[in-house]
Scaffold this motif. Structure first.
Motif, PDB file in Angstrom:
ATOM      1  N   ASP A   1       0.843  -1.190   0.000  1.00  0.00           N
ATOM      2  CA  ASP A   1       0.000   0.000   0.000  1.00  0.00           C
ATOM      3  C   ASP A   1       0.882   1.245   0.000  1.00  0.00           C
ATOM      4  OD1 ASP A   1      -2.321  -1.465   0.070  1.00  0.00           O
ATOM      5  OD2 ASP A   1      -2.515  -1.383   2.261  1.00  0.00           O
ATOM      6  N   PRO A   2       0.368   2.381  -0.486  1.00  0.00           N
ATOM      7  CA  PRO A   2       1.155   3.620  -0.465  1.00  0.00           C
ATOM      8  C   PRO A   2       1.651   3.939   0.940  1.00  0.00           C
ATOM      9  CG  PRO A   2      -0.831   3.902  -1.796  1.00  0.00           C
ATOM     10  CD  PRO A   2      -0.948   2.567  -1.133  1.00  0.00           C
ATOM     11  N   GLY A   3       2.947   4.213   1.058  1.00  0.00           N
ATOM     12  CA  GLY A   3       3.524   4.548   2.348  1.00  0.00           C
ATOM     13  C   GLY A   3       3.931   3.375   3.197  1.00  0.00           C
ATOM     14  N   SER A   4       3.634   2.144   2.734  1.00  0.00           N
ATOM     15  CA  SER A   4       3.991   0.947   3.497  1.00  0.00           C
ATOM     16  C   SER A   4       5.242   0.308   2.904  1.00  0.00           C
ATOM     17  CB  SER A   4       2.842  -0.062   3.478  1.00  0.00           C
ATOM     18  OG  SER A   4       1.680   0.486   4.056  1.00  0.00           O
ATOM     19  N   PRO A   5       6.056  -0.327   3.737  1.00  0.00           N
ATOM     20  CA  PRO A   5       7.251  -1.005   3.209  1.00  0.00           C
ATOM     21  C   PRO A   5       6.856  -2.238   2.413  1.00  0.00           C
ATOM     22  CG  PRO A   5       6.983  -1.503   5.532  1.00  0.00           C
ATOM     23  CD  PRO A   5       5.950  -0.449   5.203  1.00  0.00           C
ATOM     24  N   PRO A   6       7.650  -2.629   1.426  1.00  0.00           N
ATOM     25  CA  PRO A   6       7.324  -3.833   0.653  1.00  0.00           C
ATOM     26  C   PRO A   6       7.490  -5.089   1.499  1.00  0.00           C
ATOM     27  CG  PRO A   6       9.491  -3.007   0.057  1.00  0.00           C
ATOM     28  CD  PRO A   6       8.882  -1.983   0.971  1.00  0.00           C
ATOM     29  N   GLY A   7       6.785  -6.140   1.110  1.00  0.00           N
ATOM     30  CA  GLY A   7       6.921  -7.413   1.786  1.00  0.00           C
ATOM     31  C   GLY A   7       8.224  -8.097   1.406  1.00  0.00           C
ATOM     32  N   PRO A   8       8.460  -9.278   1.961  1.00  0.00           N
ATOM     33  CA  PRO A   8       9.700 -10.006   1.659  1.00  0.00           C
ATOM     34  C   PRO A   8       9.735 -10.452   0.205  1.00  0.00           C
ATOM     35  CG  PRO A   8       8.182 -11.388   2.892  1.00  0.00           C
ATOM     36  CD  PRO A   8       7.590 -10.019   2.891  1.00  0.00           C
ATOM     37  N   PRO A   9      10.914 -10.696  -0.334  1.00  0.00           N
ATOM     38  CA  PRO A   9      11.011 -11.153  -1.733  1.00  0.00           C
ATOM     39  C   PRO A   9      10.236 -12.455  -1.954  1.00  0.00           C
ATOM     40  CG  PRO A   9      13.158 -10.480  -0.896  1.00  0.00           C
ATOM     41  CD  PRO A   9      12.240 -10.521   0.279  1.00  0.00           C
ATOM     42  N   ALA A  10       9.339 -12.441  -2.896  1.00  0.00           N
ATOM     43  CA  ALA A  10       8.524 -13.631  -3.154  1.00  0.00           C
ATOM     44  C   ALA A  10       9.359 -14.788  -3.678  1.00  0.00           C
ATOM     45  CB  ALA A  10       7.420 -13.286  -4.145  1.00  0.00           C
ATOM     46  N   ARG A  11      10.450 -14.495  -4.364  1.00  0.00           N
ATOM     47  CA  ARG A  11      11.252 -15.552  -4.968  1.00  0.00           C
ATOM     48  C   ARG A  11      11.890 -16.452  -3.918  1.00  0.00           C
ATOM     49  NH1 ARG A  11      16.193 -11.682  -7.198  1.00  0.00           N
ATOM     50  NH2 ARG A  11      17.202 -11.321  -5.159  1.00  0.00           N
ATOM     51  N   GLU A  12      11.930 -15.988  -2.664  1.00  0.00           N
ATOM     52  CA  GLU A  12      12.508 -16.783  -1.588  1.00  0.00           C
ATOM     53  C   GLU A  12      11.485 -17.672  -0.902  1.00  0.00           C
ATOM     54  OE1 GLU A  12      14.480 -14.085   1.030  1.00  0.00           O
ATOM     55  OE2 GLU A  12      15.783 -13.251  -0.551  1.00  0.00           O
ATOM     56  N   ASP A  13      10.244 -17.601  -1.337  1.00  0.00           N
ATOM     57  CA  ASP A  13       9.160 -18.377  -0.714  1.00  0.00           C
ATOM     58  C   ASP A  13       8.528 -19.284  -1.766  1.00  0.00           C
ATOM     59  OD1 ASP A  13       6.849 -19.354   0.425  1.00  0.00           O
ATOM     60  OD2 ASP A  13       6.175 -17.430   1.222  1.00  0.00           O
ATOM     61  N   PRO A  14       8.801 -20.587  -1.727  1.00  0.00           N
ATOM     62  CA  PRO A  14       8.254 -21.501  -2.744  1.00  0.00           C
ATOM     63  C   PRO A  14       6.723 -21.463  -2.828  1.00  0.00           C
ATOM     64  CG  PRO A  14       9.983 -22.589  -1.491  1.00  0.00           C
ATOM     65  CD  PRO A  14       9.706 -21.294  -0.805  1.00  0.00           C
ATOM     66  N   SER A  15       6.050 -21.276  -1.690  1.00  0.00           N
ATOM     67  CA  SER A  15       4.588 -21.222  -1.724  1.00  0.00           C
ATOM     68  C   SER A  15       4.102 -19.972  -2.452  1.00  0.00           C
ATOM     69  CB  SER A  15       4.024 -21.259  -0.301  1.00  0.00           C
ATOM     70  OG  SER A  15       4.319 -22.487   0.336  1.00  0.00           O
TER      71      SER A  15
END
Length: 280
Positions: A177-191
């Motif tokens: 969301d605007p102003g929120s930090p990005p989540g963790p890299p998706a490529r590191e999560d197989p699910s």
């Protein structure tokens, strides 16, 4: 899996079978496989939720020419398979019209309907809308116009490639969301990669057929909905707010619900939505 004529409908079930039955329709595009935090919220909310993959998604057989209203017969088949006589419905974004279809067409089966960031019936007449026209009224959007007057597949496939390229470069599963930090890299999560692959790589048929269905007559009247309806959208989601204005004007007794956030509701808002669905 449910067999419907010569088609199969795949689905996932979350929560305990002692909970309130809820059928949830994913966005456009999406998959029945949900993120762990979403599953945890479902499991703690006292609901028994089924999430089907619409035709053309996730292994569910494609149904070319389907309308938004076509979902109602699939919902009945799925509810019957689960032994549900009555159930609530919910849908996010492109799942919203499908939840509304069930509310309109299955008044004897559906108890309540909550939609989040749902689109409204588009306006596809005249020349292709400009960006300014789309911003002023998202019903006059270029995707719906092109669904009627052009070919969606090249553009959607390019969008999918762009999304997956950002993921491969280390981006999160969902944009923040605007102003929120990005989540963790998706490529590191197989699910997460499995969910993204099912949504953006395996097939684009469901994505295309959703937009074709939105751009055509939906097959029911919003004004015919009599069950309780709540329309949810985030404070930072201006487009969804404009859609909600039109939906609220068309649906009798619809409630407006706001939360702080963007297009995808945060955990606290999603928990409140599920609580609303369980009210008697």
């Amino acid at each position: 899996m449910v067999e419907i004529g010569d088609r199969v409908l795949l689905y996932a079930v979350y929560g305990a079978d002692s909970g309130v039955p809820v059928m949830s329709f994913g966005g456009t595009p999406s998959t029945r496989w949900k993120r762990p935090e979403v599953v945890a919220t479902i499991e703690s909310s006292g609901v028994w939720m089924v999430m089907p993959d619409r035709p053309g998604y996730g292994g569910s057989t494609r149904q070319e020419g389907r309308t938004v209203a076509s979902v109602a017969s699939d919902a009945v088949a799925l509810a019957d398979a689960l032994g549900w006589e009555r159930f609530a419905v919910t849908g996010g974004s492109g799942g919203g019209p499908h939840a509304l279809a069930c509310a309109a067409l299955l008044p004897d089966r559906v108890t309540r309907c909550a939609v989040t960031g749902s689109n409204a019936p588009p306006l596809v007449d005249g020349p292709e809308p400009t960006e300014a026209e789309e911003q002023a009224d998202p019903r006059r959007n270029r995707t719906s116009w092109r669904a009627v007057h052009g070919d969606l597949r090249p553009g959607l496939e390019e969008t999918a490639r762009t999304i997956m390229a950002a993921v491969e470069a280390g981006g999160p599963e969902f944009p923040p969301d605007p102003g929120s930090p990005p989540g963790p890299p998706a490529r590191e999560d197989p699910s997460a990669i499995a969910r993204l692959t099912a949504t953006f790589v395996t097939s684009h048929d469901g994505w295309i057929d959703d937009h074709l269905a939105f751009a055509r007559p939906w097959g029911f009247e919003l004004g015919d909905i009599q069950v309780p309806v709540s329309l949810w959208h985030g404070s930072a989601d201006e487009r969804a707010g404009k859609y909600a204005d039109h939906l609220a004007a068309a649906i009798p007794h619809a409630e407006r619900k706001y939360y702080v956030g963007g297009h995808i509701p945060p955990t606290n808002a999603y928990r409140e939505l599920l609580r609303w669905l369980t009210l008697s």
